[in-house]
Design a protein around this motif. Structure first.
Motif, PDB file in Angstrom:
ATOM      1  N   GLY A   1     -41.739  -6.180  -9.839  1.00 23.46           N
ATOM      2  CA  GLY A   1     -43.025  -6.701 -10.279  1.00 23.46           C
ATOM      3  C   GLY A   1     -44.040  -5.586 -10.455  1.00 23.46           C
ATOM      4  N   ASN A   2     -43.999  -4.607  -9.570  1.00 23.03           N
ATOM      5  CA  ASN A   2     -44.930  -3.477  -9.654  1.00 23.03           C
ATOM      6  C   ASN A   2     -44.714  -2.646 -10.912  1.00 23.03           C
ATOM      7  OD1 ASN A   2     -45.962  -4.205  -7.182  1.00 23.03           O
ATOM      8  ND2 ASN A   2     -44.777  -2.702  -6.020  1.00 23.03           N
ATOM      9  N   THR A   3     -43.459  -2.516 -11.329  1.00 26.61           N
ATOM     10  CA  THR A   3     -43.159  -1.699 -12.505  1.00 26.61           C
ATOM     11  C   THR A   3     -43.324  -2.472 -13.800  1.00 26.61           C
ATOM     12  OG1 THR A   3     -40.804  -2.289 -12.403  1.00 26.61           O
ATOM     13  CG2 THR A   3     -41.499  -0.311 -11.219  1.00 26.61           C
ATOM     14  N   GLY A   4     -43.611  -3.782 -13.689  1.00 28.89           N
ATOM     15  CA  GLY A   4     -43.780  -4.598 -14.881  1.00 28.89           C
ATOM     16  C   GLY A   4     -42.481  -4.973 -15.544  1.00 28.89           C
ATOM     17  N   ARG A   5     -41.379  -4.820 -14.812  1.00 27.12           N
ATOM     18  CA  ARG A   5     -40.077  -5.167 -15.400  1.00 27.12           C
ATOM     19  C   ARG A   5     -39.799  -6.658 -15.218  1.00 27.12           C
ATOM     20  NH1 ARG A   5     -36.869  -0.659 -16.592  1.00 27.12           N
ATOM     21  NH2 ARG A   5     -37.824   1.319 -15.988  1.00 27.12           N
TER      22      ARG A   5
ATOM     23  N   ARG B   1     -38.304  13.203 -14.604  1.00 23.35           N
ATOM     24  CA  ARG B   1     -38.135  13.279 -16.052  1.00 23.35           C
ATOM     25  C   ARG B   1     -38.301  11.950 -16.768  1.00 23.35           C
ATOM     26  NH1 ARG B   1     -32.968  11.233 -16.725  1.00 23.35           N
ATOM     27  NH2 ARG B   1     -31.549  11.564 -14.964  1.00 23.35           N
ATOM     28  N   THR B   2     -38.545  10.875 -16.029  1.00 23.51           N
ATOM     29  CA  THR B   2     -38.616   9.538 -16.625  1.00 23.51           C
ATOM     30  C   THR B   2     -40.011   8.958 -16.455  1.00 23.51           C
ATOM     31  OG1 THR B   2     -36.287   9.219 -16.012  1.00 23.51           O
ATOM     32  CG2 THR B   2     -37.534   7.259 -16.675  1.00 23.51           C
ATOM     33  N   GLN B   3     -40.588   8.480 -17.541  1.00 22.94           N
ATOM     34  CA  GLN B   3     -41.951   7.965 -17.510  1.00 22.94           C
ATOM     35  C   GLN B   3     -42.062   6.680 -16.691  1.00 22.94           C
ATOM     36  OE1 GLN B   3     -43.687   7.429 -21.378  1.00 22.94           O
ATOM     37  NE2 GLN B   3     -45.712   6.931 -20.580  1.00 22.94           N
ATOM     38  N   ASN B   4     -41.124   5.774 -16.872  1.00 22.24           N
ATOM     39  CA  ASN B   4     -41.145   4.504 -16.142  1.00 22.24           C
ATOM     40  C   ASN B   4     -39.784   4.299 -15.482  1.00 22.24           C
ATOM     41  OD1 ASN B   4     -41.932   1.984 -15.160  1.00 22.24           O
ATOM     42  ND2 ASN B   4     -41.361   0.921 -17.062  1.00 22.24           N
ATOM     43  N   PRO B   5     -39.503   5.035 -14.385  1.00 25.58           N
ATOM     44  CA  PRO B   5     -38.172   4.962 -13.773  1.00 25.58           C
ATOM     45  C   PRO B   5     -37.883   3.595 -13.173  1.00 25.58           C
ATOM     46  CG  PRO B   5     -39.687   6.145 -12.345  1.00 25.58           C
ATOM     47  CD  PRO B   5     -40.417   5.910 -13.633  1.00 25.58           C
ATOM     48  N   LYS B   6     -36.626   3.240 -13.183  1.00 23.69           N
ATOM     49  CA  LYS B   6     -36.210   2.004 -12.526  1.00 23.69           C
ATOM     50  C   LYS B   6     -36.379   2.171 -11.017  1.00 23.69           C
ATOM     51  CE  LYS B   6     -32.844   1.069 -16.192  1.00 23.69           C
ATOM     52  NZ  LYS B   6     -31.425   0.804 -16.556  1.00 23.69           N
ATOM     53  N   PRO B   7     -36.889   1.153 -10.325  1.00 24.36           N
ATOM     54  CA  PRO B   7     -37.049   1.276  -8.870  1.00 24.36           C
ATOM     55  C   PRO B   7     -35.699   1.405  -8.182  1.00 24.36           C
ATOM     56  CG  PRO B   7     -37.466  -0.971  -9.585  1.00 24.36           C
ATOM     57  CD  PRO B   7     -37.345  -0.147 -10.834  1.00 24.36           C
ATOM     58  N   ILE B   8     -35.672   2.237  -7.156  1.00 23.04           N
ATOM     59  CA  ILE B   8     -34.440   2.490  -6.406  1.00 23.04           C
ATOM     60  C   ILE B   8     -34.702   2.246  -4.927  1.00 23.04           C
ATOM     61  CG2 ILE B   8     -32.696   4.211  -5.781  1.00 23.04           C
ATOM     62  CD1 ILE B   8     -33.311   5.621  -8.437  1.00 23.04           C
ATOM     63  N   MET B   9     -33.828   1.478  -4.305  1.00 25.39           N
ATOM     64  CA  MET B   9     -33.893   1.234  -2.869  1.00 25.39           C
ATOM     65  C   MET B   9     -32.593   1.735  -2.235  1.00 25.39           C
ATOM     66  SD  MET B   9     -35.595  -2.575  -2.665  1.00 25.39           S
ATOM     67  CE  MET B   9     -36.051  -2.382  -0.933  1.00 25.39           C
ATOM     68  N   ALA B  10     -32.644   2.018  -0.937  1.00 23.80           N
ATOM     69  CA  ALA B  10     -31.448   2.568  -0.292  1.00 23.80           C
ATOM     70  C   ALA B  10     -31.420   2.251   1.192  1.00 23.80           C
ATOM     71  CB  ALA B  10     -31.369   4.078  -0.514  1.00 23.80           C
ATOM     72  N   LEU B  11     -30.233   2.340   1.746  1.00 20.00           N
ATOM     73  CA  LEU B  11     -29.967   2.180   3.176  1.00 20.00           C
ATOM     74  C   LEU B  11     -28.877   3.172   3.543  1.00 20.00           C
ATOM     75  CD1 LEU B  11     -29.403  -1.146   5.099  1.00 20.00           C
ATOM     76  CD2 LEU B  11     -27.647   0.609   5.183  1.00 20.00           C
ATOM     77  N   VAL B  12     -28.968   3.742   4.742  1.00 22.86           N
ATOM     78  CA  VAL B  12     -27.921   4.640   5.233  1.00 22.86           C
ATOM     79  C   VAL B  12     -27.449   4.130   6.587  1.00 22.86           C
ATOM     80  CG1 VAL B  12     -27.324   6.981   5.926  1.00 22.86           C
ATOM     81  CG2 VAL B  12     -28.883   6.625   4.014  1.00 22.86           C
ATOM     82  N   GLY B  13     -26.185   3.775   6.689  1.00 23.35           N
ATOM     83  CA  GLY B  13     -25.623   3.289   7.943  1.00 23.35           C
ATOM     84  C   GLY B  13     -25.167   4.429   8.840  1.00 23.35           C
TER      85      GLY B  13
ATOM     86  N   SER C   1     -49.515  -3.148  -4.312  1.00 22.78           N
ATOM     87  CA  SER C   1     -49.174  -1.821  -3.792  1.00 22.78           C
ATOM     88  C   SER C   1     -48.981  -0.782  -4.874  1.00 22.78           C
ATOM     89  CB  SER C   1     -47.919  -1.907  -2.918  1.00 22.78           C
ATOM     90  OG  SER C   1     -46.843  -2.402  -3.652  1.00 22.78           O
ATOM     91  N   GLY C   2     -48.562  -1.193  -6.078  1.00 22.80           N
ATOM     92  CA  GLY C   2     -48.397  -0.235  -7.162  1.00 22.80           C
ATOM     93  C   GLY C   2     -47.072   0.485  -7.128  1.00 22.80           C
ATOM     94  N   ALA C   3     -46.635   0.971  -8.320  1.00 24.36           N
ATOM     95  CA  ALA C   3     -45.331   1.614  -8.425  1.00 24.36           C
ATOM     96  C   ALA C   3     -45.255   2.921  -7.660  1.00 24.36           C
ATOM     97  CB  ALA C   3     -45.016   1.879  -9.912  1.00 24.36           C
ATOM     98  N   SER C   4     -46.402   3.537  -7.435  1.00 19.76           N
ATOM     99  CA  SER C   4     -46.374   4.817  -6.732  1.00 19.76           C
ATOM    100  C   SER C   4     -45.981   4.692  -5.280  1.00 19.76           C
ATOM    101  CB  SER C   4     -47.760   5.474  -6.812  1.00 19.76           C
ATOM    102  OG  SER C   4     -48.715   4.667  -6.142  1.00 19.76           O
ATOM    103  N   SER C   5     -45.857   3.454  -4.794  1.00 28.34           N
ATOM    104  CA  SER C   5     -45.533   3.259  -3.379  1.00 28.34           C
ATOM    105  C   SER C   5     -44.057   3.388  -3.089  1.00 28.34           C
ATOM    106  CB  SER C   5     -45.996   1.863  -2.924  1.00 28.34           C
ATOM    107  OG  SER C   5     -45.237   0.864  -3.579  1.00 28.34           O
ATOM    108  N   GLN C   6     -43.251   3.792  -4.070  1.00 28.48           N
ATOM    109  CA  GLN C   6     -41.809   3.864  -3.829  1.00 28.48           C
ATOM    110  C   GLN C   6     -41.435   4.807  -2.709  1.00 28.48           C
ATOM    111  OE1 GLN C   6     -38.252   3.823  -5.829  1.00 28.48           O
ATOM    112  NE2 GLN C   6     -39.137   3.321  -7.791  1.00 28.48           N
TER     113      GLN C   6
END
Length: 674
Positions: free
Chosen positions: A331-335, A265-277, A342-347
């Motif tokens: 940097g990819n999202t221009g923020r 639902r978001t045109q330019n979403p904030k990048p999200i990273m994660a880890l699961v222990g 690699s581009g934002a689509s590489s998330q």
């Protein structure tokens, strides 16, 4: 969209759940989300103000810039550290108008302290205490029922490091301040040590942090991943988001659903990273944290990892990768940050290749926790409630359990027509005030879901009633049974796996009768020895050539995960606790070396609450005192890390010092293969 109008909770994927409503009141706990946005404006009160830990914390936090307005000591008025002492939370609220309260009381007093703060309508309550009995939170005026039907107070914790605004210099908790720097990354984590590693990684990358929220490892957390994600979505200070999860519960699955929806639902979403222990955590074990265990049917860490990855989060196998990874994504999202091709689509791409493991069903007779009782003992408890049991092997695997629904924040029935197929489990939450299941529509629903004949519905109600009474009377956290139909038509239990809350005994000395059922002679001797020194040690199966020594349960789980991904074979999980000392390090070395499989030891310490130079000194002294021959690789990060690394390097002992995980992992794996 304003925060108070956002939807309350995102339904989780996988495990099916029925919800209940405790009130028709229009007040919404979701209205308190904005209370999490602390900063320079936040006035902080301390409950347990004059205690040793609170006193030390207040001094540090004041020096850092936190606006502290005083504290509470019941029935006492006066002054402490130049700040007023109030006789009650209500009095403090009337006179000082605090925006938040930090609860620094013992675990067995935490529930009452939380209730006082809710009644005084303190906007934000942060409970950092460990060993808070589960049933205290469930029954003490039904804390979460109170929270869900009001719109004034938001709870963070219990059993968490707290919440901190690096931008606003506001710390409510015990996070290590030297790791933090004002910036633009929002962090939400279950694990304290993993969150500190994450913070340090983003600081080293030059990004810093906006707001860091620790939901903690508790079963009944007042704030969860989705709550924090909603804050970060609308927070102008936050450009990137990091989520740190682990085994236990379904909060990561809820987060994955939210992330998927957010990105659609978001045109330019904030990048999200994660880890699961806990990717390598053995089934059925409780891995240090109070909530690091899975109820029947709940997803394992691998399932959570893949759900977050599919939702669009960039997954990493170690927190030190967050900084560089997030800088690239921003940097990819221009923020902000550096550019990349690699581009934002590489998330949806992970930063490493993960070894795939197929989860296996958990045997019901495993002794996996100090207060899990043997099956014959569980049968005895059931017999006391007049429940028929049959110890003969049976092909029946219909399952009924009483456990805790971490999303509904209540007890629940977990029913499965096939216990060997976890995806068939369904949760049926109910209120802690429930007393009689005899004619309960809930039992009828459970019976229908299991496909039981109408003639057995009364017997099912008897079993559920007995399990519920045991759950409350003996302060259980998870009661699993497998049952079938006897020749006379009655239901009889063929398998039982009962776990009881060790915090009730550790913090309040309750349930001594249950605790006395433990027979330490039947447990792994290394685990029993470690417990005497306050160390959590889990002996892992297999060839296990690498011993691990880590401070913090989340970091210890991740250390085993990451070493395994790199091709290593770990012999143990070992958590010295948040504060590693020379004595705990010495005891840990002794216990690890008692395992003849170990060819090398990996020490992975994040010096936050304890400085790296003090830890290095403890490692050197322990190594010498024990006359150790096994090579040791030491990775030190955190406060005074350079000095600690130098001390290790110059010790003249077969100790190998590193600051980066990758190089340290390669070294210890190579040493273990010799």
């Amino acid at each position: 969209m304003p925060l108070h109008s956002l939807p309350r909770r995102v339904p989780q994927a996988g495990l099916r759940i029925r919800r209940f409503s405790t009130s028709s009141c229009s007040a919404s706990y979701a209205d308190t989300l904005h209370n999490l946005k602390i900063g320079a404006h936040t006035k902080v009160l301390f409950q347990g103000f004059t205690g040793r830990q609170a006193t030390a914390n207040v001094k540090e936090s004041l020096e850092w810039g936190t606006k502290i307005v005083g504290g509470v000591k019941p029935g006492v008025e006066g002054e402490h550290l130049g700040l007023p002492i109030f006789p009650s939370v209500k009095a403090a609220h009337e006179k000082a108008k605090p925006d938040a309260s930090a609860i620094y009381v013992p675990g067995n007093q935490t529930a009452q302290a939380i209730e006082e703060a809710i009644e005084a309508e303190i906007p934000l309550v942060v409970a950092v205490a460990e060993h808070v009995p589960i049933h205290d939170i469930l029954r003490f005026q039904k804390i979460h029922s109170m929270l869900q039907t009001q719109s004034k107070t938001r709870l963070v914790g219990a059993n968490c490091p707290g919440i901190i605004s690096a931008i606003g210099k506001c710390r409510i908790g015990f996070q290590p301040l030297p790791c933090f720097a004002p910036g633009n990354v929002g962090i939400i984590a279950k694990s304290g040590t993993l969150s500190y590693e994450t913070v340090a990684s983003t600081t080293r990358a030059g990004l810093g942090q906006s707001l860091c929220i620790s939901m903690g490892g508790d079963v009944l957390a007042g704030t969860n991943f989705v709550d924090a994600l909603k804050i970060f979505e609308h927070d102008s200070d936050t450009e990137g988001i990091i989520l740190v999860g682990e085994i236990g519960g379904t909060a990561e699955m809820d987060a994955a659903e939210w992330i998927k929806d957010y990105r659609q639902r978001t045109q330019n979403p904030k990048p999200i990273m994660a880890l699961v222990g806990g990717l390598e955590a053995p089934p059925g074990r409780i891995m240090g944290h109070a909530g690091a265990w899975a109820a029947p049917g709940e997803p394992d860490a691998q399932t959570k990892y893949h759900a977050l990855e599919r939702a669009g989060a960039v997954m990493v196998n170690h927190p030190e990768k967050f900084g560089v990874g997030m800088k690239t994504l921003l940097g990819n999202t221009g923020r902000v940050g550096t550019s990349s091709t690699s581009g934002a689509s590489s998330q949806k791409r992970g930063l490493h290749t993960m070894r795939r493991i197929t989860p296996t069903p958990r045997p019901m007779n495993q002794q996996k926790r100090s207060l899990y009782v043997k099956q014959f003992q569980a049968f005895d408890i059931l017999k006391q409630k007049s429940i028929p049991v049959n110890e003969a092997p049976s092909n029946s695997d219909t399952s009924i359990s009483i456990s805790v629904d971490r999303t509904a924040l209540s007890p629940c029935i977990i029913a499965s027509p096939s216990a060997s197929q976890p995806d068939k489990a369904q949760k049926f939450p109910f209120s802690y005030t429930q007393t009689n299941f005899g004619n309960s529509p809930l039992v009828a629903d459970v019976s229908s879901y299991l496909g039981l004949p109408e003639s057995t519905k009364g017997k099912l109600a008897d079993l559920v009633q007995a399990l519920w009474e045991i759950f409350k009377e003996k302060e259980a956290f998870n009661l699993e049974t497998r049952f079938g139909t006897a020749a006379d038509g009655n239901l009889e239990v063929h398998g039982a796996h009962f776990g009881f809350d060790d915090a009730a005994f550790r913090s309040s000395k309750r349930q001594e009768e249950i605790h006395s059922l433990r027979n330490t002679t039947e447990e792994a001797p290394e685990e029993v020895e470690a417990e005497k020194d306050g160390i959590v040690y889990v002996k892992l199966e297999g060839e296990g050539s690498i011993g691990t020594l880590v401070n913090g349960a989340g970091l210890a789980m991740n250390t085993v995960d990451a070493l395994t991904i790199h091709g290593g074979h770990c012999a143990n999980f070992l958590d010295t606790g948040g504060k590693a000392t020379s004595e705990t390090v010495k005891s840990s070395f002794r216990i690890i070396c008692s395992d003849t499989r170990v060819n090398a030891i990996f020490v992975n310490i994040f010096g936050g609450l304890t400085r790296c130079d003090m830890i290095a000194e403890g490692i050197i002294l322990a190594f010498r005192d024990l006359h150790m021959k096994v090579p040791v690789v030491v990775r030190l990060r955190g406060t005074n890390e350079e000095l600690g690394q130098k001390m290790i390097a110059e010790s003249g002992l077969p100790l190998h010092a590193f600051d980066g995980f990758e190089d340290a992992a390669k070294k210890v794996i190579a040493l273990a293969q010799k």
